[in-house]
Design a protein around this motif. Structure first.
Motif: not given
Length: 365
Positions: A263, A328, A332
């Motif tokens: 992420h 993200l 996420w």
């Protein structure tokens, strides 16, 4: 003529003559609770830095006695203990202070899969980044990974140690069917975003028949990982400074591990596609990410949600945006991760909800 009558309109009320609205009072209480939590963490952090918290963990006593054990000033110790008494961490009885029953276990290693004092230092680090993060929030530029280093990497390394010892093999790895057996038999494994090598070295020591390589772009972290591997005498560990989005490997790996790493990437879709290409047929990516569904109304109700979103805003989102990525963020979640994994070329994906508050994805090519 000037009206000098004092304005007595309630701050949270309906106007003159009306009492505070219940909704406003509830909102004020919520805010005050969060302020109280902020100050409690700040006071604990001061105790950690000054040595008073460690002294209190050695045993109770008067403010003077606790201050003497810490090598701290009596009056400051007294006020610190008073603040913790107000916070509910400390019990006061006729001038003597002690932690409330059971509280000391929270501050000692063993009960939790992390060191609480590391979280206190993270709070201090994030507090020092507020100016840069606020500017990035206005301008959309993000904050580069390098701006958080080396302190953030060192804190992350200390934080992850107990977590990996407790969950990495017995939970994360074991959740992927047959993976333990493959590692025992001997396979080629890469740790993408290996950092200081905590997970990498634990895996290499536990599965000596397998061959491991750690990839990271942080030279400082790689130096720590190299020292850790050398200290443990691990001859089955290699390390490379390599961008995960540009692995440029084709079917040479059997297993890839990525813990809390995808992420943060500037190009997470490219990283996942590069990992898929690097795996041999039947190979697996073990991707470990914070437990989240990706649906805000569901995730916001989780007890750890506020900490997850706040940390993500202060670090994860900013690092990705600074690298030209989508930001993200740590939260996420499954609803976004599964489509990305399939688009990257993974044909089958299973998931496991870890009691460590992580979601473990086993993605196969």
């Amino acid at each position: 003529m000037v009206d000098t009558t004092p304005d007595t309109t309630p701050l949270t009320g309906q106007g003159h003559g009306g009492g505070p609205a219940p909704q406003a009072m509830a909102g004020m209480q919520r805010l005050m609770d969060h302020f109280a939590g902020y100050f409690a963490v700040s006071v604990l952090g001061l105790g950690h830095r000054s040595g008073l918290l460690a002294a209190l963990l050695e045993g109770g006593g008067t403010a003077e006695q606790i201050a003497a054990r810490a090598g701290a000033h009596d009056r400051s110790a007294e006020e610190w203990l008073a603040a913790l008494t107000a916070a509910g961490y400390v019990r006061h009885d006729q001038g003597s202070f002690s932690l409330v029953e059971g509280q000391d276990a929270v501050f000692r290693p063993g009960l939790l899969p992390f060191d609480v004092t590391v979280f206190l230092e993270f709070q201090e680090k994030f507090g020092g980044m507020i100016g840069q993060v606020a500017t990035a929030m206005r301008e959309g530029t993000g904050v580069p990974y390098s701006a958080y280093q080396p302190e953030f990497g060192r804190l992350q390394d200390r934080l992850n140690g107990p977590l990996y010892e407790q969950f990495l093999i017995s939970d994360f790895v074991a959740s992927a069917q047959g993976l333990v057996g493959r590692l025992e038999a001997g396979v080629d494994v890469a740790d993408v975003g290996c950092g200081g090598g905590q997970a990498l070295c634990l895996l290499a020591a536990s599965f000596p028949a397998s061959r491991f390589v750690g990839y990271d772009i942080d030279e400082g972290a790689l130096s720590i990982a190299a020292a850790r591997a050398a200290e443990r005498g691990l001859g089955n560990v290699g390390l490379e400074n390599r961008d995960a989005a540009r692995l440029e490997l084709d079917g040479v790996l059997d297993v890839v591990i990525a813990v809390d790493a995808i992420h943060d990437q500037g190009a997470p879709d490219e990283v996942l596609a590069a990992i898929a290409r690097a795996l041999r047929p039947g190979g697996v990516l073990l991707m470990v990410e914070p437990l989240a569904s990706g649906e805000l109304d569901v995730d916001a109700a989780r007890p750890t949600a506020l900490m997850g979103f706040a940390t993500s805003l202060s670090h994860c989102v900013q690092v990705s945006l600074a690298a030209g990525g989508p930001g993200l963020g740590a939260m996420w979640g499954k609803s976004r991760a599964l489509p990305m994994l399939r688009a990257a070329g993974f044909r089958t994906v299973t998931t496991h909800e870890s009691p460590a508050d992580y979601l473990v994805y086993a993605a196969y090519v």
